[in-house]
Design a protein around this motif. Structure first.
Motif, mmCIF file in Angstrom:
data_model
loop_
_atom_site.group_PDB
_atom_site.id
_atom_site.type_symbol
_atom_site.label_atom_id
_atom_site.label_comp_id
_atom_site.label_asym_id
_atom_site.label_seq_id
_atom_site.Cartn_x
_atom_site.Cartn_y
_atom_site.Cartn_z
ATOM 1 N N UNK A 2 -4.140 12.014 -115.976
ATOM 2 C CA UNK A 2 -5.146 12.673 -116.246
ATOM 3 C C UNK A 2 -5.441 13.532 -114.811
ATOM 4 N N UNK A 3 -6.249 14.715 -115.016
ATOM 5 C CA UNK A 3 -7.117 15.293 -113.881
ATOM 6 C C UNK A 3 -5.724 16.193 -112.954
ATOM 7 N N UNK A 4 -4.771 16.264 -113.715
ATOM 8 C CA UNK A 4 -3.743 16.963 -112.893
ATOM 9 C C UNK A 4 -3.910 18.451 -112.639
ATOM 10 N N UNK A 5 -4.040 18.812 -111.331
ATOM 11 C CA UNK A 5 -4.186 20.286 -111.120
ATOM 12 C C UNK A 5 -2.853 20.885 -110.854
ATOM 13 N N UNK A 6 -1.633 20.219 -110.909
ATOM 14 C CA UNK A 6 -0.419 20.974 -110.717
ATOM 15 C C UNK A 6 -0.168 21.916 -111.462
ATOM 16 N N UNK A 7 0.344 23.094 -110.797
ATOM 17 C CA UNK A 7 0.818 24.366 -111.395
ATOM 18 C C UNK A 7 -0.394 25.121 -111.968
ATOM 19 N N UNK A 8 -1.698 24.845 -111.612
ATOM 20 C CA UNK A 8 -2.813 25.489 -112.014
ATOM 21 C C UNK A 8 -3.224 26.652 -110.772
ATOM 22 N N UNK A 9 -3.586 27.845 -111.256
ATOM 23 C CA UNK A 9 -3.772 28.701 -110.120
ATOM 24 C C UNK A 9 -4.994 28.701 -109.345
ATOM 25 N N UNK A 10 -6.029 27.763 -109.885
ATOM 26 C CA UNK A 10 -7.146 27.283 -108.895
ATOM 27 C C UNK A 10 -7.282 25.709 -109.078
ATOM 28 N N UNK A 11 -8.311 25.331 -108.289
ATOM 29 C CA UNK A 11 -8.517 23.915 -108.475
ATOM 30 C C UNK A 11 -9.985 23.725 -108.800
ATOM 31 N N UNK A 12 -10.283 24.741 -109.403
ATOM 32 C CA UNK A 12 -11.742 24.724 -110.275
ATOM 33 C C UNK A 12 -12.898 24.816 -109.058
#
Length: 449
Positions: free
Chosen positions: A416-426
């Protein structure tokens, strides 16, 4: 000095595998100041754990807000590698769960050991709240609640196992979080993934309040499914309470097909987590969450252990490279030597939970559970939770970018919590919305169609 002495005594408690400290080391620990979080600022005698010098104090120049975090230690290289061939030589600093990983996956698992960086840091206002909690916070009702809680770590000088667990449950993870990430269940022959948006508010960390957890609220959580298309639009609302004996957790779901919001009659700590393909329980989220009241918690002392830390490179990997069979690709995981508080939770007499025993390894600085071993009713190790944190230095705080639960029966894992391949980290330090923002009726209004 009383609290410092109590903390030092923890170093000589525990099981046979607890690392022994020399008398000079004990004396040094008793003389040195504690960190604002309650851990000894001093490093270890060998110098392999450094002194805490304030954590990461500055944001790297190449970092842009909301983007994936730049690695503040780009020159670091592994100082050693633990493999299936040599892991038994390192048994004193390997937990039973880690040894099980080597035994279960001898062809692929390894641990790259990096220089230890005590990078954890928190905002000054949280540190000030922690000092107030050290004077005022107290356990209530057999340890199932915290009274007189303000913003900050509840028990920076924790003396009991349940106080350590409460420090994990109420550690600072920002005030109001908005982030999109992925959850994946990885089996030997296939994967199941869900992309979700999350919002989490922590009322105990409302900056304009001297008393945290107004109305007994520990956190509000909403989540909406974004993909795959067959599940998109579904939503969850969870309200957790500081005292779940008075008010158990509340959960609502939103079904986009019927456009109805429905409250779940019961979601216990040992219910199977939705979307996890039967690889973890609800209480396995965040290594452990919910009321501590289902277990009797015993402090087993302090030990040195290799735990994931400063995993800045992990979110940069493509899923196709990171989510390898049996475990995350070791090329992207950074392990460091840190001191951890070891806490054992055993199922309370007369109860029949799914797990009969839990062993938590809690990072001494952040109070986050780094690893959690979960045992079945026959006493066999069944699941191992492993958190992979980094310092979100724009806040600052320490938070996980991959929470993994290994199921040794299934030879599979949930991440869970995988930021991979997201445009932002939040974003993690937004103002907490007014309470009405988290009403069940809002689920339907805010759902993604």
């Amino acid at each position: 000095m009383v609290r410092t002495g109590a903390l030092v005594r923890l170093y000589i408690m525990g099981l046979a595998f607890v690392v022994s400290l020399t008398l000079p080391a004990l004396a040094l620990a008793s003389e040195q100041a504690l960190t604002p979080f309650g851990s000894p600022a001093a490093g270890n005698a060998e110098g392999t754990i450094p002194r805490w010098e304030g954590g990461i104090k500055a944001i790297p120049e190449d970092y842009e807000r909301k983007q994936l975090h730049s690695d503040p230690f780009p020159q670091d290289r592994p100082v050693s590698v633990i493999t299936p061939e040599n892991f038994r030589k390192h048994g004193a600093r390997l937990t039973p769960g880690q040894q099980r990983l080597f035994e279960s996956y001898p062809g692929t698992f390894r641990m790259d050991i990096y220089p230890s960086r005590r990078s954890h840091a928190l905002p000054q206002w949280v540190n000030e709240g922690t000092r107030n909690n050290a004077r005022n916070a107290m356990l209530g009702k057999e340890g199932n609640s915290v009274e007189n809680l303000g913003p900050g770590t509840p028990f920076p000088h924790a003396r009991t196992g349940v106080e350590v667990i409460w420090n994990h449950l109420n550690r600072f993870r920002g005030s109001f979080i908005q982030v999109t990430d992925t959850e994946s269940s990885v089996f030997p022959g296939h994967q199941v993934s869900y992309r979700m948006s999350h919002e989490v508010a922590f009322p105990p960390y409302a900056r304009d309040s001297e008393v945290g957890g107004a109305n007994n609220i520990l956190l509000y959580y909403t989540s909406f499914l974004l993909s795959p298309p067959t599940h998109a639009g579904g939503g969850f609302l969870v309200v957790d309470f500081l005292d779940q004996q008075i008010q158990p957790r509340l959960v609502w779901t939103y079904d986009p097909g019927s456009r109805r919001v429905q409250r779940l009659a019961s979601t216990t700590h040992d219910s199977v987590a939705s979307l996890a393909e039967n690889l973890r329980l609800v209480e396995d989220t965040d290594m452990f969450n919910g009321s501590p009241g289902a277990y009797d918690w015993r402090d087993l002392g302090v030990r040195e252990a290799w735990i994931p830390y400063n995993n800045y490179r992990l979110p940069l990997a493509r899923f196709s490279d990171l989510l390898t069979p049996f475990h995350l690709n070791p090329d992207h995981v950074r392990w460091e030597l840190h001191r951890v508080r070891v806490v054992e939770g055993t199922a309370k007499a007369g109860s029949q939970p799914v797990y009969s025993k839990k062993i938590a390894y809690v990072d001494e600085d952040s109070w986050g559970i780094a690893m959690m071993e979960n045992y079945d009713r026959e006493g066999a190790l069944w699941r191992l939770g492993v958190s992979h944190p980094l310092n979100f230095y724009e806040v600052p705080m320490t938070f996980s970018v991959a929470d993994v639960v290994h199921d040794f029966r299934e030879r599979a894992y949930n991440a869970r919590n995988l930021l991979n391949e997201e445009p932002t980290a939040g974003e993690y330090d937004l103002p907490i919305p007014e309470a009405g923002y988290f009403q069940p009726a809002r689920l339907r209004q805010r759902a993604v169609r």
